[in-house]
Design a protein around this motif. Structure first.
Motif, PDB file in Angstrom:
ATOM      1  N   GLY A  94       4.458  -1.649  10.362  1.00 53.53           N
ATOM      2  CA  GLY A  94       4.122  -0.327   9.973  1.00 53.53           C
ATOM      3  C   GLY A  94       4.778   0.022   8.432  1.00 53.53           C
ATOM      4  O   GLY A  94       5.752  -0.627   8.140  1.00 53.53           O
ATOM      5  N   ILE A  95       3.965   0.839   7.767  1.00 50.06           N
ATOM      6  CA  ILE A  95       4.528   0.904   6.450  1.00 50.06           C
ATOM      7  C   ILE A  95       4.565   2.698   5.997  1.00 50.06           C
ATOM      8  O   ILE A  95       3.528   3.142   6.511  1.00 50.06           O
ATOM      9  CB  ILE A  95       3.647   0.426   4.988  1.00 50.06           C
ATOM     10  CG1 ILE A  95       3.687  -1.093   5.419  1.00 50.06           C
ATOM     11  CG2 ILE A  95       4.035   1.021   4.034  1.00 50.06           C
ATOM     12  CD1 ILE A  95       2.704  -1.732   4.414  1.00 50.06           C
ATOM     13  N   TYR A  96       5.526   3.371   5.947  1.00 50.84           N
ATOM     14  CA  TYR A  96       5.487   4.630   5.848  1.00 50.84           C
ATOM     15  C   TYR A  96       6.124   5.276   4.219  1.00 50.84           C
ATOM     16  O   TYR A  96       7.413   4.580   3.937  1.00 50.84           O
ATOM     17  CB  TYR A  96       6.726   5.201   6.939  1.00 50.84           C
ATOM     18  CG  TYR A  96       6.214   4.858   8.299  1.00 50.84           C
ATOM     19  CD1 TYR A  96       5.343   5.604   9.112  1.00 50.84           C
ATOM     20  CD2 TYR A  96       6.539   3.506   8.779  1.00 50.84           C
ATOM     21  CE1 TYR A  96       5.123   5.056  10.299  1.00 50.84           C
ATOM     22  CE2 TYR A  96       6.316   3.183  10.082  1.00 50.84           C
ATOM     23  CZ  TYR A  96       5.421   3.996  10.706  1.00 50.84           C
ATOM     24  OH  TYR A  96       5.141   3.653  12.144  1.00 50.84           O
ATOM     25  N   GLY A  97       5.184   5.741   3.688  1.00 53.37           N
ATOM     26  CA  GLY A  97       5.907   5.701   2.241  1.00 53.37           C
ATOM     27  C   GLY A  97       5.505   7.236   1.866  1.00 53.37           C
ATOM     28  O   GLY A  97       4.598   7.964   1.881  1.00 53.37           O
ATOM     29  N   ILE A  98       6.885   7.634   0.996  1.00 50.75           N
ATOM     30  CA  ILE A  98       6.671   9.027  -0.012  1.00 50.75           C
ATOM     31  C   ILE A  98       6.540   8.483  -1.033  1.00 50.75           C
ATOM     32  O   ILE A  98       7.373   8.126  -1.986  1.00 50.75           O
ATOM     33  CB  ILE A  98       8.006   9.817   0.251  1.00 50.75           C
ATOM     34  CG1 ILE A  98       8.067  10.338   1.549  1.00 50.75           C
ATOM     35  CG2 ILE A  98       8.007  10.902  -0.813  1.00 50.75           C
ATOM     36  CD1 ILE A  98       9.294  10.844   1.847  1.00 50.75           C
ATOM     37  N   ILE A  99       5.253   8.331  -1.616  1.00 49.54           N
ATOM     38  CA  ILE A  99       4.798   7.540  -2.857  1.00 49.54           C
ATOM     39  C   ILE A  99       4.233   8.242  -3.894  1.00 49.54           C
ATOM     40  O   ILE A  99       3.413   7.728  -4.927  1.00 49.54           O
ATOM     41  CB  ILE A  99       4.108   6.312  -2.507  1.00 49.54           C
ATOM     42  CG1 ILE A  99       2.921   6.589  -1.501  1.00 49.54           C
ATOM     43  CG2 ILE A  99       5.000   5.149  -1.799  1.00 49.54           C
ATOM     44  CD1 ILE A  99       1.994   5.302  -0.986  1.00 49.54           C
ATOM     45  N   ASN A 100       4.124   9.615  -3.747  1.00 51.51           N
ATOM     46  CA  ASN A 100       3.673  10.380  -4.942  1.00 51.51           C
ATOM     47  C   ASN A 100       4.930  11.381  -5.336  1.00 51.51           C
ATOM     48  O   ASN A 100       5.187  12.429  -4.632  1.00 51.51           O
ATOM     49  CB  ASN A 100       2.553  11.095  -4.560  1.00 51.51           C
ATOM     50  CG  ASN A 100       1.960  11.776  -5.795  1.00 51.51           C
ATOM     51  OD1 ASN A 100       2.219  13.016  -6.075  1.00 51.51           O
ATOM     52  ND2 ASN A 100       1.145  11.346  -6.741  1.00 51.51           N
ATOM     53  N   LEU A 110      13.570   9.568   5.792  1.00 50.69           N
ATOM     54  CA  LEU A 110      12.751   9.661   4.706  1.00 50.69           C
ATOM     55  C   LEU A 110      12.678  11.273   4.508  1.00 50.69           C
ATOM     56  O   LEU A 110      12.287  11.789   3.302  1.00 50.69           O
ATOM     57  CB  LEU A 110      11.118   9.466   5.410  1.00 50.69           C
ATOM     58  CG  LEU A 110      10.972   7.818   5.211  1.00 50.69           C
ATOM     59  CD1 LEU A 110       9.516   7.655   5.734  1.00 50.69           C
ATOM     60  CD2 LEU A 110      10.953   7.308   3.702  1.00 50.69           C
ATOM     61  N   ALA A 111      13.319  12.137   5.513  1.00 48.04           N
ATOM     62  CA  ALA A 111      13.369  13.488   5.291  1.00 48.04           C
ATOM     63  C   ALA A 111      14.338  13.881   4.177  1.00 48.04           C
ATOM     64  O   ALA A 111      13.972  14.937   3.611  1.00 48.04           O
ATOM     65  CB  ALA A 111      13.810  14.270   6.627  1.00 48.04           C
ATOM     66  N   SER A 112      15.319  13.098   3.848  1.00 52.53           N
ATOM     67  CA  SER A 112      16.158  13.255   3.014  1.00 52.53           C
ATOM     68  C   SER A 112      15.697  12.921   1.541  1.00 52.53           C
ATOM     69  O   SER A 112      16.413  12.889   0.528  1.00 52.53           O
ATOM     70  CB  SER A 112      17.413  12.873   3.092  1.00 52.53           C
ATOM     71  OG  SER A 112      17.463  11.283   3.091  1.00 52.53           O
ATOM     72  N   ALA A 160      10.127   6.697  -1.868  1.00 51.40           N
ATOM     73  CA  ALA A 160      10.808   5.947  -0.763  1.00 51.40           C
ATOM     74  C   ALA A 160       9.666   5.143   0.131  1.00 51.40           C
ATOM     75  O   ALA A 160       8.651   5.897   0.225  1.00 51.40           O
ATOM     76  CB  ALA A 160      11.695   6.687   0.103  1.00 51.40           C
ATOM     77  N   CYS A 161       9.705   3.993   0.547  1.00 53.65           N
ATOM     78  CA  CYS A 161       8.766   3.126   1.074  1.00 53.65           C
ATOM     79  C   CYS A 161       9.681   2.558   2.358  1.00 53.65           C
ATOM     80  O   CYS A 161      10.564   1.817   1.812  1.00 53.65           O
ATOM     81  CB  CYS A 161       7.998   1.986   0.351  1.00 53.65           C
ATOM     82  SG  CYS A 161       6.461   1.768   1.289  1.00 53.65           S
ATOM     83  N   LEU A 162       9.392   2.694   3.535  1.00 56.86           N
ATOM     84  CA  LEU A 162       9.818   2.224   4.724  1.00 56.86           C
ATOM     85  C   LEU A 162       8.847   1.135   5.235  1.00 56.86           C
ATOM     86  O   LEU A 162       7.769   1.464   5.342  1.00 56.86           O
ATOM     87  CB  LEU A 162      10.220   3.168   5.797  1.00 56.86           C
ATOM     88  CG  LEU A 162      11.127   2.737   7.160  1.00 56.86           C
ATOM     89  CD1 LEU A 162      11.851   3.876   7.551  1.00 56.86           C
ATOM     90  CD2 LEU A 162      10.144   2.351   8.177  1.00 56.86           C
ATOM     91  N   VAL A 163       9.532  -0.034   5.217  1.00 53.76           N
ATOM     92  CA  VAL A 163       8.315  -1.309   5.931  1.00 53.76           C
ATOM     93  C   VAL A 163       9.318  -1.658   7.172  1.00 53.76           C
ATOM     94  O   VAL A 163      10.419  -1.964   7.061  1.00 53.76           O
ATOM     95  CB  VAL A 163       8.412  -2.308   4.657  1.00 53.76           C
ATOM     96  CG1 VAL A 163       7.383  -3.438   5.357  1.00 53.76           C
ATOM     97  CG2 VAL A 163       7.818  -1.653   3.417  1.00 53.76           C
ATOM     98  N   ASP A 164       8.465  -1.769   8.243  1.00 50.42           N
ATOM     99  CA  ASP A 164       9.025  -2.222   9.537  1.00 50.42           C
ATOM    100  C   ASP A 164       8.416  -3.611   9.840  1.00 50.42           C
ATOM    101  O   ASP A 164       7.179  -3.649   9.996  1.00 50.42           O
ATOM    102  CB  ASP A 164       8.248  -1.322  10.594  1.00 50.42           C
ATOM    103  CG  ASP A 164       9.035  -1.537  11.758  1.00 50.42           C
ATOM    104  OD1 ASP A 164       9.827  -2.302  11.960  1.00 50.42           O
ATOM    105  OD2 ASP A 164       8.732  -0.919  12.739  1.00 50.42           O
ATOM    106  N   GLY A 165       9.208  -4.576   9.893  1.00 52.69           N
ATOM    107  CA  GLY A 165       8.827  -6.153  10.254  1.00 52.69           C
ATOM    108  C   GLY A 165       9.181  -6.436  11.572  1.00 52.69           C
ATOM    109  O   GLY A 165      10.264  -5.965  12.289  1.00 52.69           O
ATOM    110  N   ASP A 166       8.471  -7.329  12.343  1.00 58.42           N
ATOM    111  CA  ASP A 166       8.928  -7.711  13.752  1.00 58.42           C
ATOM    112  C   ASP A 166      10.219  -8.320  13.672  1.00 58.42           C
ATOM    113  O   ASP A 166      10.784  -8.222  14.768  1.00 58.42           O
ATOM    114  CB  ASP A 166       7.632  -8.418  14.140  1.00 58.42           C
ATOM    115  CG  ASP A 166       7.431  -9.923  13.412  1.00 58.42           C
ATOM    116  OD1 ASP A 166       7.888 -10.031  12.430  1.00 58.42           O
ATOM    117  OD2 ASP A 166       6.717 -10.728  14.238  1.00 58.42           O
ATOM    118  N   PHE A 167      10.733  -9.002  12.669  1.00 60.04           N
ATOM    119  CA  PHE A 167      12.120  -9.674  12.941  1.00 60.04           C
ATOM    120  C   PHE A 167      13.195  -9.001  11.904  1.00 60.04           C
ATOM    121  O   PHE A 167      14.128  -9.046  12.533  1.00 60.04           O
ATOM    122  CB  PHE A 167      11.769 -11.285  12.211  1.00 60.04           C
ATOM    123  CG  PHE A 167      11.387 -12.234  13.234  1.00 60.04           C
ATOM    124  CD1 PHE A 167      12.330 -13.165  13.814  1.00 60.04           C
ATOM    125  CD2 PHE A 167      10.364 -12.192  13.751  1.00 60.04           C
ATOM    126  CE1 PHE A 167      11.930 -14.186  14.773  1.00 60.04           C
ATOM    127  CE2 PHE A 167       9.752 -13.074  14.928  1.00 60.04           C
ATOM    128  CZ  PHE A 167      11.016 -14.199  15.299  1.00 60.04           C
TER     129      PHE A 167
END
Length: 427
Positions: free
Chosen positions: A150-156, A271-273, A280-287
């Motif tokens: 998954g990717i979750y971004g505050i990118i604007n 991300l709320a902060s 900010a961009c949160l990237v979730d990888g399996d490892f």
């Protein structure tokens, strides 16, 4: 390495300044000398004022491309017409290209990258997402051994600044927008930012890299932030959430979700902060698990930093761009919005009379939607009172059908406001 720069607006000026000021530093660190071959802009006097020698200043990028010997073309014009023509011309001439043009890559990237491959040159684009945040390099290199979940971004930054002001100063959308415009954080026409198109371009690019399936802007489910009210901000806080314009992509067994919309996220989530114009961009990888990339997502200096990192990559011989699998036929399905599963925030505007909550709850139950929390505010809004609920996870299709039925009730005075909730529950 000789570099031609086309477009000397905010970002272009930053690139010129960086290369003029830090060229010796770059050479000491990398052993490679980067030289400005030309700078082309419709306002040549502006370019000269930056210290670019007069004989390297042009007012026509196409003329400069054809007449000046260079190795790399940096496209910083913006838009998807002239910029596209320039990049195509440069690639056909076997010039490497560096761009920050997210809209162009989101909608025409596949053809441009294919042309680059055929010409034996590289098309680099670190600055197209997140300004100075190296999230593209992270996906291409640092996380290459991971399946991205998954990717979750505050990118604007514009949208994030507006929502931050609405939260901190308790003002409405238009007051916050006016302040953002006065400070130069929002354009006179803010549509691309506040309606989510800018973020949609960016999450399309990130999703393509992460999941080896070309994603265009038209594949992204999109909603902007104009409908958010101070009351929604307040109620979100009452429930323990903050509202952010979140760009989300997820890869699940039954397909990929790609969406941009106002999202309630737990107030204790990192991300709320993320406030103001920061990204900010949160990237979730399996490892690797969750990794976070944070910083200024736009502006002269941060974006120029990303552009120059691509130029240096080329000088060092790092020519790869996008995964090979992106040119193969993908079997990854992109989900329709009806298939999304999420928790939801529902705000009804209803008459203040007995039985309203029971009528709403009955219809939600009919469609298998379970209420998590509910409250009724003792304030009057447009002749009614707000009745607010959050739900347990449900299909968007079922929620929409329930809302259509609820909005037909005589006690409901205006269309229901719906906002998805992202709980970030790790399995």
């Amino acid at each position: 390495m000789r570099v031609g720069i086309v477009g000397c607006g905010t970002v272009g000026s930053g690139v010129v300044k960086l290369l003029l000021q830090n060229s010796s530093l770059i050479e000491r660190r990398t052993g490679e000398k980067i030289e400005i071959a030309f700078v082309a802009d419709k306002n040549p006097e502006k370019v000269k004022s930056l210290g670019v020698p007069v004989d390297r200043v042009y007012d026509d990028g196409f003329e400069a491309l054809k007449s000046v010997d260079c190795d790399v073309i940096v496209e910083l014009i913006g838009g998807t017409t002239v910029a596209r023509d320039l990049i195509i011309e440069a690639l056909k001439m076997e010039k490497h290209v560096v761009t920050a043009n997210k809209a162009l890559l989101a909608d025409y990237g596949k053809d441009l990258f294919m042309l680059a491959r055929e010409s034996g040159v590289s098309l680099k684009f670190e600055a197209s997402v997140g300004g100075g945040i190296p999230v593209i390099k992270a996906l291409r290199e640092g996380l290459v051994g991971n399946r991205i979940k998954g990717i979750y971004g505050i990118i604007n930054g514009t949208a994030n600044y507006i929502l931050t002001m609405m939260t901190e100063k308790k003002v409405d959308f238009y007051t916050a927008l006016k302040e953002a415009q006065e400070l130069g954080y929002a354009e006179a026409d803010p549509t691309l930012d506040v309606e989510g198109y800018d973020a949609a371009h960016k999450i399309a690019i990130l999703s393509s890299l992460a999941y080896c399936r070309w994603v265009k802007t038209e594949n992204v489910y999109l909603r902007g932030i104009r409908e958010i009210t101070p009351l929604d901000i307040e109620l979100a806080m009452d429930f323990g959430y903050r509202i952010k314009l979140l760009a989300i992509s997820k890869l699940e067994e039954n397909g990929m979700e790609v969406r941009v919309h106002p999202t309630m996220i737990p107030e204790n989530h990192i991300l709320a902060s993320v406030n103001g114009v920061f990204n900010a961009c949160l990237v979730d990888g399996d490892f690797v698990g969750e990794t976070l990339y944070y910083g200024k997502g736009a502006g002269e200096k941060p974006t120029a930093s990303a552009v120059v990192s691509d130029i240096v990559d080329l000088a060092l011989g790092n020519f790869y761009d996008v995964p090979e699998c992106l040119f193969e036929k993908s079997e990854v399905k992109i989900k329709e919005p009806d298939e999304f599963v999420s928790s939801f925030y529902l705000r009804f505007t209803a008459l203040d009379k007995p039985g309203v909550l029971a009528s709403i709850s009955k219809i939600l139950a009919k469609f298998g939607i379970s209420i998590k929390m509910a409250l009724q505010k003792s304030v009057t809004v447009e002749g009614g009172v707000p009745v607010v609920m959050t739900t347990h996870p449900a299909k968007k299709r079922d929620v929409q059908k329930a809302i259509e039925e609820i909005d037909k009730l005589d006690v409901i005075l205006k269309p229901t406001f719906v906002c998805m909730i992202e709980e970030f529950t790790n399995e």
